[in-house]
Motif scaffolding. Structure first.
Motif, PDB file in Angstrom:
ATOM      1  N   ASP A 314      -4.483  -0.010  -0.613  1.00 28.25           N
ATOM      2  CA  ASP A 314      -3.380  -0.644   0.112  1.00 28.25           C
ATOM      3  C   ASP A 314      -3.656  -2.102   0.483  1.00 28.25           C
ATOM      4  N   TYR A 315      -4.803  -2.363   1.106  1.00 22.76           N
ATOM      5  CA  TYR A 315      -5.091  -3.738   1.529  1.00 22.76           C
ATOM      6  C   TYR A 315      -5.265  -4.684   0.335  1.00 22.76           C
ATOM      7  N   PRO A 316      -6.141  -4.348  -0.627  1.00 18.22           N
ATOM      8  CA  PRO A 316      -6.342  -5.309  -1.740  1.00 18.22           C
ATOM      9  C   PRO A 316      -5.093  -5.573  -2.563  1.00 18.22           C
ATOM     10  N   TYR A 317      -4.184  -4.608  -2.656  1.00 19.15           N
ATOM     11  CA  TYR A 317      -2.998  -4.819  -3.480  1.00 19.15           C
ATOM     12  C   TYR A 317      -1.799  -5.299  -2.667  1.00 19.15           C
ATOM     13  N   GLY A 318      -2.058  -5.764  -1.437  1.00 19.76           N
ATOM     14  CA  GLY A 318      -0.983  -6.361  -0.643  1.00 19.76           C
ATOM     15  C   GLY A 318       0.027  -5.350  -0.126  1.00 19.76           C
ATOM     16  N   GLU A 319      -0.405  -4.097  -0.045  1.00 20.31           N
ATOM     17  CA  GLU A 319       0.497  -3.080   0.489  1.00 20.31           C
ATOM     18  C   GLU A 319      -0.083  -2.495   1.770  1.00 20.31           C
ATOM     19  N   GLU A 320      -0.614  -3.410   2.563  1.00 15.03           N
ATOM     20  CA  GLU A 320      -1.268  -3.050   3.809  1.00 15.03           C
ATOM     21  C   GLU A 320      -0.282  -2.358   4.733  1.00 15.03           C
ATOM     22  N   LYS A 321      -0.579  -1.142   5.099  1.00 19.94           N
ATOM     23  CA  LYS A 321       0.302  -0.436   6.026  1.00 19.94           C
ATOM     24  C   LYS A 321      -0.501   0.593   6.804  1.00 19.94           C
TER      25      LYS A 321
END
Lengths: 398, 135
Positions: A314-321
């Motif tokens: 999630d964090y590395p692919y810009g989908e931090e949630k």
């Protein structure tokens, strides 16, 4: 109701009452917020943690003949020289030329800009190498010399983003170990890393920045510093639980004279597989203007929640949630209940060794030093009591 | 009964001798190998936890010393430099024996060298290199 100038008058008279943000919790519990707000004048907050968005502006004393520096390295670390002839910016995360980086994974990153800042503050001798293209007013084309902090006219710590108000707790849902700026994250939810001083943290004690603003005088790495704006990526528009953000939110931009600072509170740091950075100590006084303010500073670890974020995908692919919001399950009554097995965690749980997430006992790892943060809060308390530090009125809100 | 953690350094000439076997058979000692590094044509290093009656232990140690093996207590190998430590806590999770732990509620790091098995995992994790190894 008290004003900052009234508090400063009390400091001058030696009558000021200062406590740290841990001590205030019991005081408010025992005396009640109304009485405590009358008695206490200042609450000191602090944090001591890796802050990558840090650096220093240095101005080199000109050699004879003079040089307009085009490229410059200190201990093989390149500084940014695209300003006036002898102005340089040293970034805390910059790595030396020839560093193996992550070629042999995970890399060690034993020395970087943060270590160089620590060496400068310690007074160590540094190897400087600079080149210029030569002009009529700055004829020199090369400079090789040993320098110390005293060989710079000015050295200013200028940090675009420090002091995050709350921060993600990081986990790894993949099946292999990952190396991140949040430390080594073990596979299959093997650990959870957090980075906040919790109940001692400056912005968590003043959640809407009622007193902290542009011009606020602070303890910055053992010297005097100032807040000069909201930090980069500062975001007030976040989810809150009882007024307290549950994800990374406000940040501060701070600066101060590096020559006043102490190596104890500016430490070069290496994160395996990630890079080098600087650990910075910051202390901020909160004036107790009224009962509402003291209630903010009485915040406890158990009431500060943070979101759990997956750093493997999630964090590395810009989908931090927040994992609590992406794993919906059916509740007993048949409706969809957000959160599922994941939940937010609070700092009391995190400091207690382990937390239970997704039905699993997960060991907690901290990056921020609560022990050292408390030491800073107590130093700031002493400075105020000893009339060495006066509070400032913010000139502008952030 | 005593229990000690020791580091044995073998000279090259002893590398092919069944020394550990003798410790069990002739001296009746119980041991746990915590680490072993043997490089051909050089020397060998072995970290052992040895348990046994104190008379057997002393006799076993004399036997090893007479063979020319250098013996040092393990607790001198890993050094936690409190002055350098920032008490962040990254090492606490990686330490397999809880030799590095938090004293709560102060959140102060403590190092119990008796529990350390010199696995060296903390060395690269520590961001400020406060844990050092004595070679």
């Amino acid at each position: 109701m008290k004003t900052i100038s009234e508090i400063n008058k009390k400091i001058k008279q030696g009558k000021v009452v200062v406590v740290n943000a841990e001590e205030i919790i019991d005081i408010v519990e025992q005396k009640g917020s109304k009485k405590a707000a009358e008695e206490i004048d200042v609450v000191t907050t602090a944090t001591f943690a890796p802050m990558c968005s840090s650096g220093a502006f240095l101005n080199l004393k000109q050699p004879k003949p003079k040089i307009k520096i085009q490229k410059v390295w200190l201990n093989d670390i390149e500084l940014y020289a695209g300003l006036a002839a002898a102005d340089l910016y040293l970034g805390a995360s910059q790595l030396p030329e020839g560093d193996p980086l992550n070629k042999i994974y995970p890399g060690e990153f034993r020395y970087g800009g943060g270590h160089l800042i620590e060496d400068l503050v310690t007074g160590k001798e540094i190897t400087l190498r600079a080149t210029g293209y030569g002009t009529d007013c700055y004829p020199r084309r090369e400079l090789n010399q040993k320098v110390k902090l005293k060989d710079f006219n000015d050295a200013i710590l200028v940090n675009p983003r420090n002091c995050y108000q709350n921060y993600n707790a990081a986990v790894n849902l993949s099946s292999k170990t990952i190396y991140t700026y949040m430390g080594v994250l073990k596979p299959n939810l093997g650990n959870i890393a957090y980075c906040s001083a919790g109940q001692l943290s400056p912005l968590l004690n003043d959640p809407f920045c009622r007193t902290i603003g542009i011009g606020t005088r602070i303890f910055l790495a053992g010297g005097i510093g100032y807040v000069f704006g909201a930090g980069t990526q500062s975001n007030a528009n976040v989810k809150r639980k009882k007024e307290v953000p549950v994800s990374p939110s406000l940040t501060l931009r701070v600066n101060g004279d590096l020559k006043q600072m102490n190596k104890k509170w500016l430490r070069g740091a290496s994160f395996v597989g990630y890079g080098a950075t600087l650990i910075v100590g910051i202390g901020i006084p909160i004036p107790i203007l009224d009962e509402k303010m003291i209630k903010c500073t009485a915040i406890k670890d158990k009431d500060i929640y943070t979101q759990v974020v997956d750093y493997s995908r999630d964090y590395p692919y810009g989908e931090e949630k927040s994992l609590a919001e992406v794993h919906p399950v059916k509740s007993a009554k048949g409706g969809i209940r957000r959160g599922g097995l994941f939940n937010r965690v609070n700092y009391k749980q995190l400091k207690n060794d382990s937390v239970v997430i997704a039905d699993k006992k997960v060991p907690a790892v901290s990056l921020s030093s609560y022990y050292k943060a408390k030491e800073i809060a107590n130093i700031l308390k002493n400075w105020i009591e000893e009339k060495k530090f006066f509070l400032t009125e913010a000139v502008e809100k952030i | 009964m005593i229990s000690r953690k020791i580091i044995l350094t073998f000279p090259q000439a002893l590398l092919d001798k069944p020394i550990v076997y003798k410790l069990i058979k002739d001296y009746n000692l119980i041991f746990n190998i915590l680490q072993a590094k043997i490089t051909p044509d050089e020397e060998g290093i072995m970290i052992l936890e040895i348990k046994g009656a104190s008379r057997d232990y002393n006799a076993g140690i004399s036997y090893l010393k007479n063979l020319g093996i250098d013996i040092r207590p393990l607790d001198q190998k890993i050094i936690w430099n409190e002055r350098k430590c920032t008490h962040c806590g990254l090492c606490v999770d990686i330490c397999p024996t809880q030799a590095l732990s938090f004293k709560r509620p102060q959140m102060k790091i403590e190092f119990d060298k008796r529990k350390c098995i010199a696995c060296e995992l903390c060395l690269r994790i520590c961001p400020v290199k406060a844990i050092e190894i004595q070679q």
